[in-house]
Design a protein around this motif. Structure first.
Motif, mmCIF file in Angstrom:
data_model
loop_
_atom_site.group_PDB
_atom_site.id
_atom_site.type_symbol
_atom_site.label_atom_id
_atom_site.label_comp_id
_atom_site.label_asym_id
_atom_site.label_seq_id
_atom_site.Cartn_x
_atom_site.Cartn_y
_atom_site.Cartn_z
ATOM 1 N N GLY A 81 -1.493 -1.173 -8.105
ATOM 2 C CA GLY A 81 -2.495 -0.298 -7.441
ATOM 3 C C GLY A 81 -3.867 -1.150 -7.789
ATOM 4 N N ALA A 82 -3.990 -1.484 -9.126
ATOM 5 C CA ALA A 82 -5.199 -2.215 -9.538
ATOM 6 C C ALA A 82 -5.553 -3.559 -8.475
ATOM 7 N N HIS B 290 0.666 -1.155 0.065
ATOM 8 C CA HIS B 290 0.093 0.091 0.142
ATOM 9 C C HIS B 290 0.854 1.283 0.034
ATOM 10 N N SER C 2 4.107 5.841 -5.290
ATOM 11 C CA SER C 2 4.260 6.106 -6.841
ATOM 12 C C SER C 2 3.489 7.109 -7.509
ATOM 13 N N THR D 229 1.175 6.673 -9.733
ATOM 14 C CA THR D 229 0.781 6.553 -10.997
ATOM 15 C C THR D 229 0.189 5.470 -10.862
ATOM 16 N N PRO D 230 -0.664 5.206 -11.923
ATOM 17 C CA PRO D 230 -1.587 3.808 -11.998
ATOM 18 C C PRO D 230 -0.579 2.675 -12.462
ATOM 19 N N SER D 231 -0.789 1.507 -11.425
ATOM 20 C CA SER D 231 -0.089 0.266 -11.821
ATOM 21 C C SER D 231 -0.764 -1.008 -11.696
ATOM 22 N N LEU E 207 -4.374 -3.637 -5.499
ATOM 23 C CA LEU E 207 -4.740 -3.232 -4.175
ATOM 24 C C LEU E 207 -6.211 -3.017 -4.102
ATOM 25 N N SER E 208 -6.595 -2.252 -5.054
ATOM 26 C CA SER E 208 -8.211 -1.523 -5.121
ATOM 27 C C SER E 208 -9.108 -2.780 -5.274
ATOM 28 N N ARG F 248 3.948 1.646 -1.072
ATOM 29 C CA ARG F 248 4.663 1.796 -2.325
ATOM 30 C C ARG F 248 3.672 2.278 -3.578
ATOM 31 N N SER F 249 2.591 1.687 -3.382
ATOM 32 C CA SER F 249 1.532 2.110 -4.321
ATOM 33 C C SER F 249 1.059 3.477 -4.216
ATOM 34 N N THR F 250 0.768 3.976 -3.204
ATOM 35 C CA THR F 250 0.494 5.416 -2.879
ATOM 36 C C THR F 250 1.551 6.495 -3.061
#
Length: 121
Positions: free
Chosen positions: A30-31, A17, A23, A25-27, A33-34, A19-21
């Motif tokens: 991120g998908a 989480h 960055s 950028t969409p990745s 985790l969503s 690392r995703s926040t």
């Protein structure tokens, strides 16, 4: 599903989480985790609606005309939550499979060095 995400990315979910926040950028991370959060919400909805339905149809309880519409609504919400949970589980499974396939394809297989024999003269 949390364990599969952690295994695919080889990090704990909390760190993923972060690392995703960070960055921004969409990745794929991120998908994933969503979808995981949506799956958790769907799981909660299934549990909640199932418990509500059990309360409505308790054998000790009288069911009146007013209750029938509540039971029907509860059953519909339970079916919707179950469908959402199934769809989210399928989506995250496919995403993680793609991640695993792309990771293994990106890591070239290096054959082991063959043993060489040295000859003395």
């Amino acid at each position: 599903m949390q364990h599969q995400i952690e295994a695919a990315y080889q990090l704990p979910l909390a760190e993923l989480h972060e690392r995703s926040t960070a960055s921004g950028t969409p990745s794929l991370l991120g998908a994933a985790l969503s979808i995981h959060e949506q799956l958790r919400f769907a799981d909660h909805s299934v549990s909640f609606q199932l418990e509500s339905l059990r309360k409505f149809v308790d054998p000790e309880r009288d069911i009146g005309d007013f209750d029938v519409s509540h039971i029907q609504g509860c059953v519909q919400r339970l079916a919707q939550a179950h469908s959402a949970r199934t769809a989210h589980a399928a989506a995250i499974t496919a995403l993680l499979a793609a991640r695993t396939a792309s990771t293994s394809a990106a890591t070239p297989h290096v054959p082991a060095a063959s043993p060489t024999t040295t000859r003395s003269r």
